[in-house]
Design a protein around this motif. Structure first.
Motif, PDB file in Angstrom:
ATOM      1  N   ARG A  69       0.843  -1.215   0.000  1.00 53.45           N
ATOM      2  CA  ARG A  69       0.000   0.000   0.000  1.00 53.45           C
ATOM      3  C   ARG A  69       0.872   1.256   0.000  1.00 53.45           C
ATOM      4  O   ARG A  69       0.590   2.213  -0.708  1.00 53.45           O
ATOM      5  CB  ARG A  69      -0.917   0.020   1.231  1.00 53.45           C
ATOM      6  CG  ARG A  69      -1.935  -1.102   1.299  1.00 53.45           C
ATOM      7  CD  ARG A  69      -2.996  -1.028   0.231  1.00 53.45           C
ATOM      8  NE  ARG A  69      -3.813   0.171   0.227  1.00 53.45           N
ATOM      9  CZ  ARG A  69      -4.861   0.388   1.019  1.00 53.45           C
ATOM     10  NH1 ARG A  69      -5.229  -0.516   1.884  1.00 53.45           N
ATOM     11  NH2 ARG A  69      -5.562   1.520   0.927  1.00 53.45           N
ATOM     12  N   GLY A  73       2.120   2.332  -3.320  1.00 54.17           N
ATOM     13  CA  GLY A  73       1.184   2.891  -4.291  1.00 54.17           C
ATOM     14  C   GLY A  73       0.131   1.934  -4.809  1.00 54.17           C
ATOM     15  O   GLY A  73      -0.607   2.279  -5.732  1.00 54.17           O
ATOM     16  N   LYS A  74       0.031   0.741  -4.245  1.00 56.61           N
ATOM     17  CA  LYS A  74      -0.973  -0.210  -4.740  1.00 56.61           C
ATOM     18  C   LYS A  74      -2.274  -0.059  -3.953  1.00 56.61           C
ATOM     19  O   LYS A  74      -2.244   0.088  -2.725  1.00 56.61           O
ATOM     20  CB  LYS A  74      -0.470  -1.657  -4.613  1.00 56.61           C
ATOM     21  CG  LYS A  74       0.827  -1.932  -5.348  1.00 56.61           C
ATOM     22  CD  LYS A  74       0.699  -1.729  -6.842  1.00 56.61           C
ATOM     23  CE  LYS A  74       2.023  -1.975  -7.546  1.00 56.61           C
ATOM     24  NZ  LYS A  74       2.066  -1.443  -8.890  1.00 56.61           N
ATOM     25  N   THR A  75      -3.399  -0.158  -4.657  1.00 55.23           N
ATOM     26  CA  THR A  75      -4.699  -0.093  -3.980  1.00 55.23           C
ATOM     27  C   THR A  75      -4.941  -1.421  -3.263  1.00 55.23           C
ATOM     28  O   THR A  75      -4.194  -2.390  -3.463  1.00 55.23           O
ATOM     29  CB  THR A  75      -5.836   0.118  -4.994  1.00 55.23           C
ATOM     30  OG1 THR A  75      -5.852  -1.013  -5.872  1.00 55.23           O
ATOM     31  CG2 THR A  75      -5.651   1.384  -5.802  1.00 55.23           C
ATOM     32  N   PRO A 124      -3.041   5.029   2.080  1.00 53.59           N
ATOM     33  CA  PRO A 124      -1.572   5.024   1.984  1.00 53.59           C
ATOM     34  C   PRO A 124      -1.047   5.177   0.561  1.00 53.59           C
ATOM     35  O   PRO A 124      -0.039   5.855   0.338  1.00 53.59           O
ATOM     36  CB  PRO A 124      -1.178   3.656   2.542  1.00 53.59           C
ATOM     37  CG  PRO A 124      -2.321   3.222   3.377  1.00 53.59           C
ATOM     38  CD  PRO A 124      -3.550   3.860   2.814  1.00 53.59           C
ATOM     39  N   GLU A 125      -1.740   4.558  -0.414  1.00 56.30           N
ATOM     40  CA  GLU A 125      -1.226   4.583  -1.791  1.00 56.30           C
ATOM     41  C   GLU A 125      -1.276   5.973  -2.417  1.00 56.30           C
ATOM     42  O   GLU A 125      -0.608   6.227  -3.422  1.00 56.30           O
ATOM     43  CB  GLU A 125      -1.965   3.567  -2.670  1.00 56.30           C
ATOM     44  CG  GLU A 125      -3.446   3.818  -2.883  1.00 56.30           C
ATOM     45  CD  GLU A 125      -4.330   3.137  -1.841  1.00 56.30           C
ATOM     46  OE1 GLU A 125      -3.806   2.800  -0.761  1.00 56.30           O
ATOM     47  OE2 GLU A 125      -5.524   2.964  -2.105  1.00 56.30           O
ATOM     48  N   GLN A 126      -2.054   6.888  -1.830  1.00 50.05           N
ATOM     49  CA  GLN A 126      -2.127   8.233  -2.399  1.00 50.05           C
ATOM     50  C   GLN A 126      -1.200   9.211  -1.682  1.00 50.05           C
ATOM     51  O   GLN A 126      -1.129  10.377  -2.047  1.00 50.05           O
ATOM     52  CB  GLN A 126      -3.570   8.744  -2.329  1.00 50.05           C
ATOM     53  CG  GLN A 126      -4.487   8.047  -3.323  1.00 50.05           C
ATOM     54  CD  GLN A 126      -5.921   8.524  -3.213  1.00 50.05           C
ATOM     55  OE1 GLN A 126      -6.201   9.594  -2.669  1.00 50.05           O
ATOM     56  NE2 GLN A 126      -6.835   7.724  -3.718  1.00 50.05           N
ATOM     57  N   ARG A 172       6.397   3.483 -10.541  1.00 51.18           N
ATOM     58  CA  ARG A 172       5.752   4.740 -10.912  1.00 51.18           C
ATOM     59  C   ARG A 172       6.731   5.494 -11.801  1.00 51.18           C
ATOM     60  O   ARG A 172       7.797   5.907 -11.337  1.00 51.18           O
ATOM     61  CB  ARG A 172       5.471   5.593  -9.670  1.00 51.18           C
ATOM     62  CG  ARG A 172       4.259   5.171  -8.896  1.00 51.18           C
ATOM     63  CD  ARG A 172       4.146   6.121  -7.730  1.00 51.18           C
ATOM     64  NE  ARG A 172       3.101   5.722  -6.811  1.00 51.18           N
ATOM     65  CZ  ARG A 172       3.175   5.920  -5.492  1.00 51.18           C
ATOM     66  NH1 ARG A 172       4.240   6.482  -4.958  1.00 51.18           N
ATOM     67  NH2 ARG A 172       2.193   5.566  -4.721  1.00 51.18           N
TER      68      ARG A 172
END
Lengths: 224, 247
Positions: free
Chosen positions: A130, A133-135, B73-75, B102
């Motif tokens: 998470r 950057g993973k949903t 968290p990912e954002q 990314r």
């Protein structure tokens, strides 16, 4: 031997058991992953109750579990009564009932190893994913499934073995109708009742061979 | 500027911290076990939700209880380096590094990251075949390649022996300069803090009891006593002529 394979009942019960195991395997795979992840991640009243329901077939007599299912899913059962007959699952004494019996019997054997693996280490890896950057959905497919695949595999093998040998729930929900819901395990019982000991022995050897294969598969999986 | 103004009841400990941290260099959250250091960076990363408060990085609000904002968290774009590394055991080092993938202009390239951390020879290995120091360098690389806006490090050297620690410290030390990304590091080690910190927040019992540059907190004659443990520090521990990157 050829005579036995010409016996319609025995051939039907072997094919029915194979179909049941296959259907239960698919259901176990999906439900084992989802329920194992949910129960491993959430610790609340609802998850505790679901955990209890999933574990019940392990600690409750199969005939009792079958009776509860009969009471729930029967034509005049609780679900039908609660919905005023709008939802009346037509599964009792059908092949679907046999699949549900196999599914319920094997479910804890898949969910528990997956849940345990998730509680032990996978949640930490999921947190890392998470932050990278993973949903949650991506994390489930990219991290949770690869991390629990060995536990899932072991659980599926055990559950398949349990589904093969299931009698109590199948008897209550499936009804042991010859040519309709008589699985291999039930057919052994039927053969003995009909004094057909050769047929019973053949089916026992068949189940025994599959059990051996299950045992060696588990051993190989644990050595990986 | 990173603003953390949070309250969180965790068992018997109330974490109640209000600090503003510079958006350059290395900031160290320093304190003993149970001081609330890890909980604080977990709140910044979105792995723990505060009961109330406000967290923002360079104006981007991560959490605000009044506005009911709580970014997942990912954002948040926090490159989190965990104490236990948390490399994915079923992936090779290369696949671990490319996990976040990314691709943005600001981020360091793969080759550049591998060169910076000296891990080119490890790319084909599985994490289980890495030493503690190597695994932690890979974890730093993985976080770096996720193009973070801030690095969060939770005691990254606690499980390493002194040799591996000496090997890793230079990599962490040059990270903010090489990547342009600020670092928040949690540690209970005075030695690590003094060698790496530009800015220090001293935590005790869930509260920030002191913060400032290393010189302000530890080196001024009137502050030579550690505000946490009251130990007196002699000058021999202080890196001479340490160039502070934080004003």
């Amino acid at each position: 031997m050829i005579d036995i394979l010409n016996d319609e009942n025995i051939v039907f019960s072997i094919l029915l058991t194979a179909r049941t195991c296959l259907a239960a395997l698919v259901l176990h795979c999906a439900a084992g992953l989802v329920l194992g992840y949910y129960l491993g991640k959430n610790k609340g009243i609802i998850s505790g109750f679901i955990d209890f329901l999933v574990t019940l077939p392990l600690v409750f007599p199969p005939v009792g579990t079958g009776f509860i299912l009969l009471y729930l899913l029967g034509r005049n059962g609780i679900i039908a009564s609660l919905t005023g007959g709008a939802v009346s699952p037509d599964i009792i004494f059908t092949e679907k009932g046999v699949v549900i019996a196999a599914f319920i019997a094997g479910l804890p054997l898949v969910v528990k190893p997956v849940q345990s693996a998730i509680e032990r280490e996978v949640l930490k890896l999921a947190e890392a994913a998470r932050t990278l950057g993973k949903t949650e959905l991506q994390t489930f497919f990219l991290v949770v499934i690869p991390s629990v695949k060995r536990s899932l595999g072991a659980g599926l093998i055990l559950a398949a073995g349990r589904s093969l040998g299931e009698v109590g729930i199948t008897l209550m929900v499936g009804g042991n109708l010859i040519g309709k819901t008589n699985t291999v395990s039930l057919e052994i019982y039927n053969s003995v009742m009909d004094a057909d000991f050769t047929g019973a022995a053949f089916l026992c050897i068949l189940l025994g061979s599959i059990s051996l294969a299950v045992f060696f598969s588990l051993k190989k999986l644990s050595a990986l | 500027m990173l603003e953390i103004n949070v309250r969180k009841q965790l068992g018997q400990t109330l974490i109640d911290v209000n600090v503003q941290i510079p958006s350059t260099g290395i900031t160290v959250f320093y304190g003993h076990s149970g001081a609330g250091k890890t909980s604080l960076i977990n709140m910044a990363a979105g792995l723990l939700t505060p009961d109330e408060g406000h967290i923002s990085v360079n104006g981007k609000v991560f959490f605000d209880s009044k506005e009911k904002i709580n970014l997942p968290p990912e954002q948040r774009k926090c490159g989190y380096i965990f104490q236990d590394k948390r490399l994915f055991p079923y992936l090779s080092v290369k696949k671990n590094l490319l996990f976040a993938s990314r691709k943005e202009e600001k981020s360091l390239g793969f080759d550049e990251t591998v060169r910076l951390l000296g891990i080119a020879h490890l790319l084909k290995r599985k994490p289980v075949f890495l030493s503690g120091g190597e695994a932690q360098r890979v974890a730093i690389g993985r976080a770096l390649l996720s193009n973070p806006e801030i690095f969060l490090m939770d005691e990254p050297m606690s499980s390493l022996d002194s040799e591996r620690k000496d090997e890793l410290i230079p990599f962490i030390g040059k990270l903010p300069m090489a990547s342009g990304i600020p670092v928040i590091m949690v540690t209970h080690s005075y030695d690590e803090m003094i060698r790496l910190a530009d800015y220090v927040v001293v935590l005790k019992g869930g509260k920030a009891v002191s913060c400032g540059t290393v010189n302000e907190v530890f080196h001024k004659p009137e502050k030579e006593i550690c505000p946490y443990c009251s130990a007196e520090f002699s000058k021999k521990f202080i890196v001479p002529n340490r160039r502070l990157r934080v004003s």
